[in-house]
Design a protein around this motif. Sequence first.
Motif, PDB file in Angstrom:
ATOM      1  N   MET A   1      36.277  12.273  35.093  1.00 12.99           N
ATOM      2  CA  MET A   1      36.285  10.972  35.718  1.00 12.99           C
ATOM      3  C   MET A   1      37.714  10.555  36.087  1.00 12.99           C
ATOM      4  SD  MET A   1      34.145   8.878  36.704  1.00 12.99           S
ATOM      5  CE  MET A   1      33.503   7.279  36.813  1.00 12.99           C
ATOM      6  N   ASP A   2      38.686  10.941  35.266  1.00 15.05           N
ATOM      7  CA  ASP A   2      40.075  10.628  35.574  1.00 15.05           C
ATOM      8  C   ASP A   2      40.533  11.328  36.858  1.00 15.05           C
ATOM      9  OD1 ASP A   2      40.470   8.951  33.432  1.00 15.05           O
ATOM     10  OD2 ASP A   2      41.127  10.571  32.095  1.00 15.05           O
ATOM     11  N   PHE A   3      40.060  12.556  37.048  1.00 13.33           N
ATOM     12  CA  PHE A   3      40.420  13.298  38.263  1.00 13.33           C
ATOM     13  C   PHE A   3      39.968  12.546  39.504  1.00 13.33           C
ATOM     14  CE2 PHE A   3      39.236  16.270  41.634  1.00 13.33           C
ATOM     15  CZ  PHE A   3      40.450  16.904  41.848  1.00 13.33           C
ATOM     16  N   ILE A   4      38.744  12.041  39.486  1.00 15.40           N
ATOM     17  CA  ILE A   4      38.204  11.319  40.636  1.00 15.40           C
ATOM     18  C   ILE A   4      39.002  10.040  40.882  1.00 15.40           C
ATOM     19  CG2 ILE A   4      36.187  10.090  41.512  1.00 15.40           C
ATOM     20  CD1 ILE A   4      34.463  12.178  40.073  1.00 15.40           C
ATOM     21  N   LEU A   5      39.302   9.316  39.852  1.00 20.48           N
ATOM     22  CA  LEU A   5      40.050   8.070  40.010  1.00 20.48           C
ATOM     23  C   LEU A   5      41.481   8.314  40.493  1.00 20.48           C
ATOM     24  CD1 LEU A   5      38.828   6.059  36.899  1.00 20.48           C
ATOM     25  CD2 LEU A   5      38.154   5.741  39.288  1.00 20.48           C
ATOM     26  N   ASN A   6      42.099   9.375  39.998  1.00 21.32           N
ATOM     27  CA  ASN A   6      43.471   9.689  40.399  1.00 21.32           C
ATOM     28  C   ASN A   6      43.564  10.210  41.825  1.00 21.32           C
ATOM     29  OD1 ASN A   6      44.566   8.910  37.948  1.00 21.32           O
ATOM     30  ND2 ASN A   6      44.391  10.966  37.070  1.00 21.32           N
ATOM     31  N   ASN A   7      42.486  10.796  42.329  1.00 20.25           N
ATOM     32  CA  ASN A   7      42.491  11.410  43.658  1.00 20.25           C
ATOM     33  C   ASN A   7      41.507  10.731  44.609  1.00 20.25           C
ATOM     34  OD1 ASN A   7      44.385  13.570  43.111  1.00 20.25           O
ATOM     35  ND2 ASN A   7      42.800  14.326  41.721  1.00 20.25           N
ATOM     36  N   LEU A   8      41.195   9.473  44.372  1.00 21.32           N
ATOM     37  CA  LEU A   8      40.194   8.773  45.170  1.00 21.32           C
ATOM     38  C   LEU A   8      40.578   8.697  46.648  1.00 21.32           C
ATOM     39  CD1 LEU A   8      37.492   7.371  44.960  1.00 21.32           C
ATOM     40  CD2 LEU A   8      38.693   5.228  44.575  1.00 21.32           C
ATOM     41  N   ALA A   9      41.824   8.413  46.957  1.00 20.44           N
ATOM     42  CA  ALA A   9      42.257   8.322  48.353  1.00 20.44           C
ATOM     43  C   ALA A   9      42.100   9.665  49.067  1.00 20.44           C
ATOM     44  CB  ALA A   9      43.704   7.852  48.429  1.00 20.44           C
ATOM     45  N   THR A  10      42.482  10.741  48.410  1.00 18.76           N
ATOM     46  CA  THR A  10      42.356  12.074  48.998  1.00 18.76           C
ATOM     47  C   THR A  10      40.891  12.430  49.219  1.00 18.76           C
ATOM     48  OG1 THR A  10      44.375  12.750  47.874  1.00 18.76           O
ATOM     49  CG2 THR A  10      42.948  14.506  48.694  1.00 18.76           C
ATOM     50  N   ILE A  11      40.036  12.108  48.288  1.00 18.13           N
ATOM     51  CA  ILE A  11      38.610  12.401  48.403  1.00 18.13           C
ATOM     52  C   ILE A  11      38.000  11.616  49.564  1.00 18.13           C
ATOM     53  CG2 ILE A  11      36.383  12.162  47.250  1.00 18.13           C
ATOM     54  CD1 ILE A  11      37.905  12.713  44.598  1.00 18.13           C
ATOM     55  N   ILE A  12      38.360  10.353  49.699  1.00 18.43           N
ATOM     56  CA  ILE A  12      37.816   9.535  50.791  1.00 18.43           C
ATOM     57  C   ILE A  12      38.282  10.064  52.143  1.00 18.43           C
ATOM     58  CG2 ILE A  12      37.922   7.239  51.846  1.00 18.43           C
ATOM     59  CD1 ILE A  12      37.935   6.093  49.001  1.00 18.43           C
ATOM     60  N   ILE A  13      39.558  10.418  52.258  1.00 19.55           N
ATOM     61  CA  ILE A  13      40.081  10.957  53.510  1.00 19.55           C
ATOM     62  C   ILE A  13      39.383  12.265  53.863  1.00 19.55           C
ATOM     63  CG2 ILE A  13      42.139  11.958  54.597  1.00 19.55           C
ATOM     64  CD1 ILE A  13      43.750   9.802  53.102  1.00 19.55           C
ATOM     65  N   CYS A  14      39.168  13.132  52.897  1.00 22.27           N
ATOM     66  CA  CYS A  14      38.478  14.404  53.139  1.00 22.27           C
ATOM     67  C   CYS A  14      37.042  14.172  53.590  1.00 22.27           C
ATOM     68  CB  CYS A  14      38.515  15.284  51.899  1.00 22.27           C
ATOM     69  SG  CYS A  14      40.139  15.965  51.568  1.00 22.27           S
ATOM     70  N   LEU A  15      36.356  13.215  52.994  1.00 25.65           N
ATOM     71  CA  LEU A  15      34.983  12.910  53.397  1.00 25.65           C
ATOM     72  C   LEU A  15      34.926  12.358  54.818  1.00 25.65           C
ATOM     73  CD1 LEU A  15      33.543  11.372  50.108  1.00 25.65           C
ATOM     74  CD2 LEU A  15      32.997  13.596  51.116  1.00 25.65           C
ATOM     75  N   VAL A  16      35.873  11.507  55.169  1.00 22.40           N
ATOM     76  CA  VAL A  16      35.915  10.955  56.530  1.00 22.40           C
ATOM     77  C   VAL A  16      36.188  12.073  57.535  1.00 22.40           C
ATOM     78  CG1 VAL A  16      37.235   9.454  58.072  1.00 22.40           C
ATOM     79  CG2 VAL A  16      36.554   8.623  55.835  1.00 22.40           C
ATOM     80  N   LEU A  17      37.151  12.936  57.248  1.00 31.37           N
ATOM     81  CA  LEU A  17      37.450  14.053  58.148  1.00 31.37           C
ATOM     82  C   LEU A  17      36.280  15.017  58.272  1.00 31.37           C
ATOM     83  CD1 LEU A  17      41.159  14.827  57.245  1.00 31.37           C
ATOM     84  CD2 LEU A  17      40.280  13.743  59.310  1.00 31.37           C
ATOM     85  N   ALA A  18      35.586  15.291  57.177  1.00 29.66           N
ATOM     86  CA  ALA A  18      34.416  16.164  57.224  1.00 29.66           C
ATOM     87  C   ALA A  18      33.313  15.527  58.071  1.00 29.66           C
ATOM     88  CB  ALA A  18      33.907  16.446  55.815  1.00 29.66           C
ATOM     89  N   GLY A  19      33.166  14.213  57.984  1.00 32.41           N
ATOM     90  CA  GLY A  19      32.185  13.512  58.807  1.00 32.41           C
ATOM     91  C   GLY A  19      32.525  13.596  60.288  1.00 32.41           C
ATOM     92  N   ILE A  20      33.800  13.447  60.627  1.00 37.26           N
ATOM     93  CA  ILE A  20      34.227  13.546  62.021  1.00 37.26           C
ATOM     94  C   ILE A  20      33.975  14.951  62.569  1.00 37.26           C
ATOM     95  CG2 ILE A  20      36.262  13.514  63.526  1.00 37.26           C
ATOM     96  CD1 ILE A  20      37.301  11.193  61.774  1.00 37.26           C
TER      97      ILE A  20
END
Length: 62
Positions: free
Chosen positions: A1-20
């Motif tokens: 859970m700490d990994f997700i919280l620490n890297n939340l911005a990177t995960i969101i950006i990757c999801l947006v780029l994958a969607g595009i």
Amino acid sequence: MDFILNNLATIIICLVLAGIVGLILYKTVKDKKQGKSACGCNCSCCPMGGACHGGGKDKENI
């Protein structure tokens, strides 16, 4: 859970780029099925201009 919280911005950006990228691929496949060309049809500047819009005489059978 700490990994997700620490890297939340990177995960969101990757999801947006994958969607595009997914939307681009969807549109490309949809256009291809409808017979639309992906090129700009400026064949005078294209080295393969005679092969793709030449009417069949210049096309190579692969």
